[in-house]
Design an enzyme around this catalytic site. Sequence first.
Site, short mmCIF file in Angstrom:
data_model
loop_
_atom_site.label_atom_id
_atom_site.label_comp_id
_atom_site.label_asym_id
_atom_site.label_seq_id
_atom_site.Cartn_x
_atom_site.Cartn_y
_atom_site.Cartn_z
CG ASP A 86 -0.13 -0.55 2.25
OD1 ASP A 86 0.93 -0.99 2.44
OD2 ASP A 86 -0.91 0.17 3.73
CD GLU A 135 2.69 -0.92 7.50
OE1 GLU A 135 3.51 -0.82 9.26
OE2 GLU A 135 3.40 -0.06 6.87
NI NI Z 1 6.96 1.12 5.45
#
Ligand code: NI
Length: 405
Positions: free
Chosen positions: A91, A149
């Site tokens: 991401d 994340e």
């Molecule tokens: Ni990172």
Amino acid sequence: MVTTLSNPVSQSFPQVRSAIQSLQPQLVEWRRRLHQCPELGFKEHLTAEFVMAKLAEWQIDYQAKIAETGIVATISGTMPGPVLAIRADMDALPIQEENQVEYRSQHDGVMHACGHDGHTAIALGIANYLSQHRHTFAGTVRIIFQPAEEGPGGAKPMIEAGVLQNPQVDAMIGLHLWNLLPLGTVGVRSGPFMAAAELFTCKIFGKGGHGAIPQQTIDSIVVAAQVVNALQTIVARNVDPLDTAVVSVGKFHAGSARNAIADSAELGGTVRYFKPALGEFLPQRIEQILAGVCQAHGASYEFDYQKLYPPVVNDAEMAQLVRSAAEAVIETPAGVMPECQTMAAEDMSFFLQAVPGCYFFLGSANPAKDLAYPHHHPRFDFDETALGIGVEIFARCVEKFCDRQ
Ligand code: NI
């Protein structure tokens, strides 16, 4: 149990290196393609399509749409053996890119400002390499392409979806490109590596009124200011100086008129630590201080505490395996830093709570090329030479882990 090979540098070393060096132009190409189409957590649809197209092209088995956009690729060697998982996050961040490079973000307000485009490219690199070298390892390598994340977190839902089972994953490794370290270095340590990340909100309710008639009020700003000051004593006076913790207030909102006393105030902050016992103590102590200061002034409060990610804790044997792999690749033992640690957080921690493993930093800064901006900066970029180094360290780890019959 993990056992490392007695021979730290295998005889296949030159072949591994030349195979991965020949991948370098493609690693750069994939990384730049991904950099141009950054996507936020759980929306990594184009990224996932790109990954799936490559896996299909290389005839690698995979499962997709795990925790929305996650993908798990499975590559087996020609002999049965252990199962090693490699994790990459995919991401990007809600940041407007300010780099003027030809491969800059094409998505307004979204940018790969943490290097996860590089992580995805490195994971594709090791997938490509292993799919063409199945005869060089025993067992199975599972490559986990993880969403979100940066938040709200894709690791936990992927574990809940069963990515560490069928077959059971024995150990796990992962890396983060790291601009706090120069290119050609690696940060890896056994034990606590990255901190737990938690958030708190304190709402303080006083009694508003006229700024010139304070005796009729309970000034929520004065109370909140004392709470902010008193919170500083937690790390300075309550936590063992040999332990590490952070309590930072990042938000203070109150009032709307210069001649009025604010009815209520709101504080927000973050807490970081390594030791599990501090995870119990810190929220209790914050609330104790909040309650005590409010009581002293006749104010009331609401307290909200949110645990985000636990600390990233590396397994000793897996850290040793990564260290010896890194030393073989970068060939300068001084470049492998055993004491590297940060108070930043990562949801790799959930994987490492489930199976033994090691997360490490891959040095990626190159100030001579103006590639040294910090992570999450609108001008973040890294030296792409690190991509090949990352693939090679993973390849060496597979060789060491999956050749232990
Ligand atoms: Ni990172």
